[in-house]
Design a protein around this motif. Sequence first.
Motif, PDB file in Angstrom:
ATOM      1  N   ASP A  11      18.016  71.293  40.961  1.00  0.00           N
ATOM      2  CA  ASP A  11      18.398  72.683  40.738  1.00  0.00           C
ATOM      3  C   ASP A  11      19.118  73.260  41.953  1.00  0.00           C
ATOM      4  OD1 ASP A  11      17.283  72.606  38.224  1.00  0.00           O
ATOM      5  OD2 ASP A  11      15.417  73.595  38.823  1.00  0.00           O
ATOM      6  N   TYR A  12      18.618  72.961  43.123  1.00  0.00           N
ATOM      7  CA  TYR A  12      19.227  73.487  44.340  1.00  0.00           C
ATOM      8  C   TYR A  12      20.630  72.925  44.524  1.00  0.00           C
ATOM      9  CZ  TYR A  12      19.344  75.431  49.019  1.00  0.00           C
ATOM     10  OH  TYR A  12      19.683  76.148  50.130  1.00  0.00           O
ATOM     11  N   ARG A  14      22.556  71.779  42.139  1.00  0.00           N
ATOM     12  CA  ARG A  14      23.371  72.352  41.068  1.00  0.00           C
ATOM     13  C   ARG A  14      23.794  73.777  41.420  1.00  0.00           C
ATOM     14  NH1 ARG A  14      22.583  75.940  37.147  1.00  0.00           N
ATOM     15  NH2 ARG A  14      20.506  76.203  37.974  1.00  0.00           N
ATOM     16  N   ASP A  15      22.878  74.559  41.981  1.00  0.00           N
ATOM     17  CA  ASP A  15      23.201  75.926  42.374  1.00  0.00           C
ATOM     18  C   ASP A  15      24.249  75.959  43.482  1.00  0.00           C
ATOM     19  OD1 ASP A  15      21.451  76.895  40.498  1.00  0.00           O
ATOM     20  OD2 ASP A  15      19.845  77.333  41.933  1.00  0.00           O
ATOM     21  N   THR A  19      27.848  77.653  43.167  1.00  0.00           N
ATOM     22  CA  THR A  19      28.312  78.588  44.192  1.00  0.00           C
ATOM     23  C   THR A  19      29.661  78.147  44.752  1.00  0.00           C
ATOM     24  OG1 THR A  19      26.044  79.128  44.790  1.00  0.00           O
ATOM     25  CG2 THR A  19      27.726  79.640  46.403  1.00  0.00           C
ATOM     26  N   LEU A  26      24.262  82.246  38.080  1.00  0.00           N
ATOM     27  CA  LEU A  26      23.340  81.191  38.468  1.00  0.00           C
ATOM     28  C   LEU A  26      22.157  81.242  37.521  1.00  0.00           C
ATOM     29  CD1 LEU A  26      23.262  81.426  42.364  1.00  0.00           C
ATOM     30  CD2 LEU A  26      24.379  79.707  40.974  1.00  0.00           C
ATOM     31  N   TYR A  28      19.215  80.055  37.930  1.00  0.00           N
ATOM     32  CA  TYR A  28      17.965  80.309  38.639  1.00  0.00           C
ATOM     33  C   TYR A  28      18.246  81.283  39.775  1.00  0.00           C
ATOM     34  CZ  TYR A  28      16.306  76.243  36.163  1.00  0.00           C
ATOM     35  OH  TYR A  28      15.968  75.365  35.184  1.00  0.00           O
ATOM     36  N   ILE A  30      18.252  82.592  43.363  1.00  0.00           N
ATOM     37  CA  ILE A  30      18.233  81.988  44.683  1.00  0.00           C
ATOM     38  C   ILE A  30      17.814  83.069  45.654  1.00  0.00           C
ATOM     39  CG2 ILE A  30      19.605  80.922  46.487  1.00  0.00           C
ATOM     40  CD1 ILE A  30      21.376  79.778  44.365  1.00  0.00           C
ATOM     41  N   ASP A  33      20.913  83.674  49.355  1.00  0.00           N
ATOM     42  CA  ASP A  33      22.308  83.425  48.984  1.00  0.00           C
ATOM     43  C   ASP A  33      23.151  83.022  50.182  1.00  0.00           C
ATOM     44  OD1 ASP A  33      21.853  84.003  46.324  1.00  0.00           O
ATOM     45  OD2 ASP A  33      22.316  86.127  46.575  1.00  0.00           O
ATOM     46  N   VAL A  36      22.830  79.305  50.822  1.00  0.00           N
ATOM     47  CA  VAL A  36      23.537  78.533  49.793  1.00  0.00           C
ATOM     48  C   VAL A  36      25.042  78.581  50.048  1.00  0.00           C
ATOM     49  CG1 VAL A  36      24.050  78.396  47.337  1.00  0.00           C
ATOM     50  CG2 VAL A  36      21.726  78.818  48.098  1.00  0.00           C
TER      51      VAL A  36
END
Length: 84
Positions: A11-12, A14-15, A19, A26, A28, A30, A33, A36
Amino acid sequence: DIDKLLDMFMDYTRDILITKERSDYLAYCISDDELVDTVASSFTHFQLLTIIDIIEDTRKKLSSRCNFNLSCETMLFNIMEVVK
Protein backbone atom coordinates in the motif's frame (compact mmCIF):
# COMPACT_ATOMS: atom_id res chain seq x y z
CA ASP A 1 0.90 -11.37 10.67
CA ILE A 2 3.19 -11.30 7.65
CA ASP A 3 0.34 -10.74 5.20
CA LYS A 4 -0.56 -7.50 6.95
CA LEU A 5 3.05 -6.38 6.84
CA LEU A 6 3.36 -7.13 3.14
CA ASP A 7 0.03 -5.37 2.54
CA MET A 8 1.38 -2.29 4.31
CA PHE A 9 4.55 -2.34 2.18
CA MET A 10 2.45 -2.77 -0.93
CA ASP A 11 0.00 0.00 0.00
CA TYR A 12 2.77 2.42 0.87
CA THR A 13 4.62 1.72 -2.39
CA ARG A 14 1.37 2.07 -4.33
CA ASP A 15 0.62 5.39 -2.62
CA ILE A 16 4.09 6.66 -3.50
CA LEU A 17 3.50 5.63 -7.11
CA ILE A 18 0.15 7.43 -7.17
CA THR A 19 1.74 10.52 -5.61
CA LYS A 20 4.44 10.40 -8.28
CA GLU A 21 1.68 10.54 -10.87
CA ARG A 22 0.43 13.67 -9.08
CA SER A 23 -2.98 12.23 -8.53
CA ASP A 24 -5.09 13.86 -5.85
CA TYR A 25 -6.82 10.59 -5.11
CA LEU A 26 -5.32 8.17 -2.63
CA ALA A 27 -7.31 5.13 -1.57
CA TYR A 28 -5.73 5.14 1.88
CA CYS A 29 -5.09 8.10 4.14
CA ILE A 30 -1.46 8.97 4.43
CA SER A 31 -0.51 10.59 7.70
CA ASP A 32 2.69 12.19 6.41
CA ASP A 33 2.19 13.62 2.91
CA GLU A 34 5.51 15.43 3.07
CA LEU A 35 7.43 12.18 3.55
CA VAL A 36 5.59 10.53 0.67
CA ASP A 37 6.38 13.49 -1.61
CA THR A 38 10.06 13.28 -0.67
CA VAL A 39 10.20 9.54 -1.26
CA ALA A 40 8.26 9.86 -4.54
CA SER A 41 10.79 12.33 -5.89
CA SER A 42 13.67 9.96 -5.18
CA PHE A 43 12.25 6.92 -7.04
CA THR A 44 11.45 6.33 -10.68
CA HIS A 45 8.29 4.65 -11.90
CA PHE A 46 10.29 1.61 -12.93
CA GLN A 47 11.85 1.29 -9.47
CA LEU A 48 8.48 1.49 -7.73
CA LEU A 49 6.91 -1.07 -10.05
CA THR A 50 9.89 -3.37 -9.53
CA ILE A 51 9.52 -3.07 -5.76
CA ILE A 52 5.84 -4.00 -6.07
CA ASP A 53 6.85 -7.07 -8.09
CA ILE A 54 9.41 -8.03 -5.46
CA ILE A 55 6.81 -7.79 -2.70
CA GLU A 56 4.38 -9.93 -4.69
CA ASP A 57 7.10 -12.49 -5.36
CA THR A 58 7.85 -12.65 -1.64
CA ARG A 59 4.16 -13.14 -0.91
CA LYS A 60 4.09 -16.09 -3.34
CA LYS A 61 7.18 -17.63 -1.80
CA LEU A 62 5.74 -17.37 1.70
CA SER A 63 2.47 -18.92 0.58
CA SER A 64 4.54 -21.79 -0.84
CA ARG A 65 5.91 -22.40 2.65
CA CYS A 66 9.39 -20.98 2.05
CA ASN A 67 11.47 -19.96 5.02
CA PHE A 68 10.19 -16.68 6.44
CA ASN A 69 13.58 -15.24 7.40
CA LEU A 70 15.21 -16.08 4.08
CA SER A 71 12.27 -14.78 2.07
CA CYS A 72 12.21 -11.45 3.90
CA GLU A 73 15.96 -11.09 3.69
CA THR A 74 15.89 -11.78 -0.04
CA MET A 75 13.07 -9.27 -0.47
CA LEU A 76 15.02 -6.54 1.33
CA PHE A 77 18.23 -7.26 -0.61
CA ASN A 78 16.33 -7.15 -3.91
CA ILE A 79 14.73 -3.84 -2.94
CA MET A 80 18.17 -2.47 -2.03
CA GLU A 81 19.45 -3.50 -5.49
CA VAL A 82 16.59 -1.65 -7.13
CA VAL A 83 17.25 1.49 -5.13
CA LYS A 84 20.95 1.62 -6.08
